[in-house]
Design an enzyme around this catalytic site. Structure first.
Site, mmCIF file in Angstrom:
data_model
loop_
_atom_site.group_PDB
_atom_site.id
_atom_site.type_symbol
_atom_site.label_atom_id
_atom_site.label_comp_id
_atom_site.label_asym_id
_atom_site.label_seq_id
_atom_site.Cartn_x
_atom_site.Cartn_y
_atom_site.Cartn_z
ATOM 1 N N TYR A 1 0.791 -1.163 -0.042
ATOM 2 C CA TYR A 1 0.054 -0.013 0.000
ATOM 3 C C TYR A 1 1.002 1.363 -0.052
ATOM 4 O O TYR A 1 1.770 1.421 0.907
ATOM 5 C CB TYR A 1 -0.858 0.098 1.263
ATOM 6 N N ASP B 1 9.333 2.850 -0.107
ATOM 7 C CA ASP B 1 8.305 3.505 0.639
ATOM 8 C C ASP B 1 8.534 3.184 2.181
ATOM 9 O O ASP B 1 8.169 2.016 2.510
ATOM 10 C CB ASP B 1 6.898 2.859 -0.070
ATOM 11 N N LYS C 1 4.521 9.010 8.933
ATOM 12 C CA LYS C 1 4.234 8.409 10.109
ATOM 13 C C LYS C 1 5.195 8.828 11.259
ATOM 14 O O LYS C 1 5.169 10.003 12.003
ATOM 15 C CB LYS C 1 3.943 6.785 10.121
HETATM 16 C C1 PLP Z 1 0.457 4.744 5.635
HETATM 17 C C2 PLP Z 1 1.236 4.221 4.471
HETATM 18 C C3 PLP Z 1 1.097 5.219 3.373
HETATM 19 C C4 PLP Z 1 0.255 6.428 3.282
HETATM 20 O O1 PLP Z 1 0.457 7.419 4.322
HETATM 21 P P1 PLP Z 1 -0.888 8.374 4.659
HETATM 22 O O2 PLP Z 1 -0.291 9.292 5.678
HETATM 23 O O3 PLP Z 1 -2.058 7.304 5.403
HETATM 24 O O4 PLP Z 1 -1.451 8.894 3.543
HETATM 25 C C5 PLP Z 1 2.100 5.032 2.305
HETATM 26 N N1 PLP Z 1 2.903 3.875 2.344
HETATM 27 C C6 PLP Z 1 3.190 3.067 3.221
HETATM 28 C C7 PLP Z 1 4.074 2.025 3.293
HETATM 29 C C8 PLP Z 1 2.315 3.625 4.614
HETATM 30 O O5 PLP Z 1 2.177 2.414 5.383
#
Ligand code: PLP
Length: 434
Positions: free
Chosen positions: A146, A241, A269
């Site tokens: 994701y 990511d 995060k």
């Molecule tokens: C949480 C997450 C996202 C998206 O971040 P948001 O702040 O919810 O838009 C993208 N990539 C990874 C790996 C994530 O865990």
């Protein structure tokens, strides 16, 4: 168990009249596990309290940001102090460079970065930048990973998309996703095949090096190293990511753990300490293509917000000061917890397997092993749902989906771990009985 739920139910009913599903992010609605989501009113350290006064040991940690736990005094003070000086100016402030400096020092692959307000913005921008840099169109992503909810990245995505069991999202025209190639994770043959089929057309490969969004599924070291070599050979951009893994699985993220330098890194995060922050980061050569220096446009009214920067800076400062003690401690307690719960399952005759990298982990309700989306999807989500509720009733708050990683924070204690394992023994006993 007689957990009171009256207030939470009332609040949920009200929210449902006003907000789709009563929630501002789908997985919060408990659709995958059924039942009523508690409305939380307070958090402190490893614990949270709901509107009916129930207390829980929290293993969600706001889905990853809260590596230090809830309402950490140093972070709260930093945010309060910043707020007193004004919420937002829409100009540069020195805290942005302070936080940038700290991130850059932690990641050898990063020379420059741009702050945004979410992980979604970070990955969306990183892909735009990779396409601008390579002048190519195709994006390789992996099933079950994701990367936020940008149109082109919602193909075979993890997190809520996996939880709801849907292939993508309505409202994304096929044409918008036609340049997205979704391949199986941990499978290098598929990547080589894509590169030979779309010769000189693949702009980038984006990957969660340790996936958190189909439950915790680590990339194999060999696989990630091969991704690095192949993207280099093909002159495609490798994007790690690390929105979830950055400052989580090690201070320098998964790239420190695996010893691999991607071209671009996305963060979020933890770098916001619980406030909305994201960043896309890389070498000066690539980052200098971003406006106003270069032709790749990206902007944000609240980007680099002073409160968010202060929260991130306080969090990273603490992590940096404590890292030699903090990460080993997280490793030790998480290992103890994950093994203790797995032993409880075995004793009760419940077939599970587990994956863990540092303080992120998942118990999958399948014999396993789980190495990609196909194997993760074999999980008995109904059994997971029963376990989830049995744990919640016993004061342990796990992510309400089989396909979301759980997190431990540095505020969690040996006592929390003991209580969680004890709760799991009862929960599995019950799950086996039904
Ligand atoms: C949480 C997450 C996202 C998206 O971040 P948001 O702040 O919810 O838009 C993208 N990539 C990874 C790996 C994530 O865990």
């Amino acid at each position: 168990m007689h957990r009171k739920l009256e207030q939470s139910r009332k609040l949920q009913k009200r929210a449902e009249r006003l907000i789709p599903g009563g929630v501002n992010s789908p997985v919060r609605a408990f659709q995958a596990v059924g039942g009523d989501p508690p409305f939380l009113v307070r958090g402190s350290g490893s614990r949270v309290w709901d509107a009916d006064g129930n207390e829980y040991i929290d293993y969600i940690g706001s889905w990853g940001p809260l590596i230090l736990g809830h309402a950490v005094p140093k972070v709260v003070e930093a945010i309060t102090a910043a707020a007193k000086n004004g919420m937002s100016f829409g100009t540069s402030t020195s805290t942005e460079a302070d936080l940038a400096e700290m991130v850059i020092a932690a990641f050898p692959s990063i020379e420059k970065l741009r702050f945004v307000s979410s992980g979604t913005e970070a990955t969306m921008s990183a892909i735009r930048l990779a396409r601008a840099y390579t002048k190519r169109k195709y994006v390789v992503k992996f099933e079950g990973c994701y990367h936020g909810h940008a149109d082109a990245l919602l193909v075979k995505a993890g997190s809520g998309i996996a939880t709801l069991g849907i292939p993508g999202s309505a409202g994304v025209p096929e044409e918008f996703a036609q340049f997205t190639l979704a391949l199986p994770f941990n499978n290098m043959d598929a990547v080589e095949h894509a590169f030979s089929k779309f010769k000189h057309q693949i702009a980038c490969v984006i990957v969660e090096p340790v996936v958190g969004n189909m439950g915790c599924v680590p990339g194999s070291g060999e696989y990630l190293a091969a991704l690095r070599l192949t993207t280099q050979r093909e002159k495609a951009v490798l994007i790690f990511d690390e929105v979830m893994t950055g400052f989580r699985v090690a201070f320098g993220g998964a790239q420190e753990l695996y010893g691999i330098r991607p071209d671009l890194t996305t963060l979020g995060k933890i770098i916001g300490g619980g406030l909305p922050v994201g960043a896309y980061c890389g070498s000066s050569e690539i980052m200098n293509l971003v406006a106003p220096l270069g032709p790749m446009y990206q902007a944000g009214t609240l980007s680099g917000n002073p409160l968010a920067m202060a929260a991130g800076l306080a969090t990273l400062t603490h992590l940096k000061e404590q890292k030699d003690k903090l990460y080993p401690q997280l490793e030790k307690l998480s290992a103890e917890l994950v093994a203790g719960v797995a032993a409880a399952a075995k004793a009760a005759g419940v077939a599970i397997c587990h994956n863990r990298t540092g303080s992120m982990f998942t118990w999958f309700f399948t014999p396993g092993p789980v190495t990609d989306w196909t194997s993760a999807a074999k999980s008995d989500t109904k059994a997971f749902g029963r376990f989830f509720h049995a744990m919640l009733d016993r004061g342990v708050y796990l992510p309400p989906s089989q396909f979301e990683a759980a997190f431990m924070s540095s505020a969690h204690t040996q006592k929390d771990v003991r209580e969680t394992i004890a709760a799991a023994k009862q929960a599995f006993g019950r799950a086996a009985a039904v």
